[in-house]
Design a protein around this motif. Structure first.
Motif, PDB file in Angstrom:
ATOM      1  N   GLY A  43     -91.061 -15.200  35.059  1.00  0.00           N
ATOM      2  CA  GLY A  43     -90.648 -15.308  33.670  1.00  0.00           C
ATOM      3  C   GLY A  43     -89.690 -14.184  33.323  1.00  0.00           C
ATOM      4  O   GLY A  43     -89.379 -13.316  34.150  1.00  0.00           O
ATOM      5  N   PRO A  44     -89.198 -14.155  32.093  1.00  0.00           N
ATOM      6  CA  PRO A  44     -88.238 -13.114  31.707  1.00  0.00           C
ATOM      7  C   PRO A  44     -88.825 -11.706  31.763  1.00  0.00           C
ATOM      8  O   PRO A  44     -88.126 -10.757  32.129  1.00  0.00           O
ATOM      9  CB  PRO A  44     -87.841 -13.488  30.276  1.00  0.00           C
ATOM     10  CG  PRO A  44     -88.737 -14.575  29.847  1.00  0.00           C
ATOM     11  CD  PRO A  44     -89.419 -15.125  31.036  1.00  0.00           C
ATOM     12  N   ALA A  45     -90.100 -11.544  31.435  1.00  0.00           N
ATOM     13  CA  ALA A  45     -90.702 -10.212  31.477  1.00  0.00           C
ATOM     14  C   ALA A  45     -90.818  -9.707  32.917  1.00  0.00           C
ATOM     15  O   ALA A  45     -90.582  -8.518  33.194  1.00  0.00           O
ATOM     16  CB  ALA A  45     -92.078 -10.238  30.817  1.00  0.00           C
ATOM     17  N   GLU A  46     -91.155 -10.598  33.844  1.00  0.00           N
ATOM     18  CA  GLU A  46     -91.254 -10.180  35.244  1.00  0.00           C
ATOM     19  C   GLU A  46     -89.888  -9.828  35.813  1.00  0.00           C
ATOM     20  O   GLU A  46     -89.753  -8.893  36.603  1.00  0.00           O
ATOM     21  CB  GLU A  46     -91.899 -11.287  36.070  1.00  0.00           C
ATOM     22  CG  GLU A  46     -93.388 -11.442  35.784  1.00  0.00           C
ATOM     23  CD  GLU A  46     -93.983 -12.606  36.520  1.00  0.00           C
ATOM     24  OE1 GLU A  46     -94.790 -12.361  37.430  1.00  0.00           O
ATOM     25  OE2 GLU A  46     -93.613 -13.746  36.188  1.00  0.00           O
ATOM     26  N   LYS A  47     -88.867 -10.582  35.428  1.00  0.00           N
ATOM     27  CA  LYS A  47     -87.513 -10.267  35.885  1.00  0.00           C
ATOM     28  C   LYS A  47     -87.068  -8.911  35.343  1.00  0.00           C
ATOM     29  O   LYS A  47     -86.462  -8.111  36.065  1.00  0.00           O
ATOM     30  CB  LYS A  47     -86.536 -11.354  35.446  1.00  0.00           C
ATOM     31  CG  LYS A  47     -86.713 -12.663  36.192  1.00  0.00           C
ATOM     32  CD  LYS A  47     -85.734 -13.705  35.708  1.00  0.00           C
ATOM     33  CE  LYS A  47     -85.964 -15.029  36.415  1.00  0.00           C
ATOM     34  NZ  LYS A  47     -85.092 -16.091  35.909  1.00  0.00           N
ATOM     35  N   ALA A  48     -87.366  -8.640  34.073  1.00  0.00           N
ATOM     36  CA  ALA A  48     -87.003  -7.345  33.488  1.00  0.00           C
ATOM     37  C   ALA A  48     -87.758  -6.216  34.179  1.00  0.00           C
ATOM     38  O   ALA A  48     -87.187  -5.143  34.444  1.00  0.00           O
ATOM     39  CB  ALA A  48     -87.295  -7.345  31.996  1.00  0.00           C
ATOM     40  N   GLY A  49     -89.031  -6.450  34.505  1.00  0.00           N
ATOM     41  CA  GLY A  49     -89.817  -5.424  35.187  1.00  0.00           C
ATOM     42  C   GLY A  49     -89.286  -5.117  36.575  1.00  0.00           C
ATOM     43  O   GLY A  49     -89.212  -3.958  36.984  1.00  0.00           O
ATOM     44  N   SER A  50     -88.882  -6.151  37.306  1.00  0.00           N
ATOM     45  CA  SER A  50     -88.338  -5.888  38.645  1.00  0.00           C
ATOM     46  C   SER A  50     -86.979  -5.210  38.557  1.00  0.00           C
ATOM     47  O   SER A  50     -86.645  -4.377  39.407  1.00  0.00           O
ATOM     48  CB  SER A  50     -88.254  -7.176  39.462  1.00  0.00           C
ATOM     49  OG  SER A  50     -87.190  -7.980  39.052  1.00  0.00           O
ATOM     50  N   SER A  51     -86.211  -5.509  37.503  1.00  0.00           N
ATOM     51  CA  SER A  51     -84.932  -4.803  37.315  1.00  0.00           C
ATOM     52  C   SER A  51     -85.176  -3.326  37.046  1.00  0.00           C
ATOM     53  O   SER A  51     -84.449  -2.465  37.562  1.00  0.00           O
ATOM     54  CB  SER A  51     -84.154  -5.420  36.154  1.00  0.00           C
ATOM     55  OG  SER A  51     -83.773  -6.730  36.457  1.00  0.00           O
TER      56      SER A  51
END
Length: 83
Positions: A43-51
């Motif tokens: 999801g968008p939160a997981e993508k932001a966290g990996s970034s």
């Protein structure tokens, strides 16, 4: 001695065999659908966290660069394993 009449013997499955086959087919289909449902998309939160994690790793490599190829490889392995 029995005469060879060329007859073909067919086996007719019983009701119990047919119901078992249906149940096995249903169980197999259910397992396949459960496997597809288990697929996970980020999801968008997981993508932001990996970034953020990648940015933190880049900052660490800039401030404290690895001392040689062995340490660089060790960091890559640690990051791949999540250590």
């Amino acid at each position: 001695m029995q005469p060879d009449c060329g007859c073909v013997v067919t086996v007719v499955p019983t009701f119990r065999e047919m119901s078992m086959r249906r149940m096995l087919l249903l169980a197999g289909c259910t397992l396949m659908l459960a496997g597809l449902a288990a697929c996970h998309q980020e999801g968008p939160a997981e993508k932001a966290g990996s970034s953020l994690d990648n940015a933190g790793n880049k900052v660490q490599d800039t401030l404290d660069p690895p001392q040689g190829p062995g340490q660089a490889a060790g960091r890559k392995v640690d990051r791949a394993l999540g250590n």
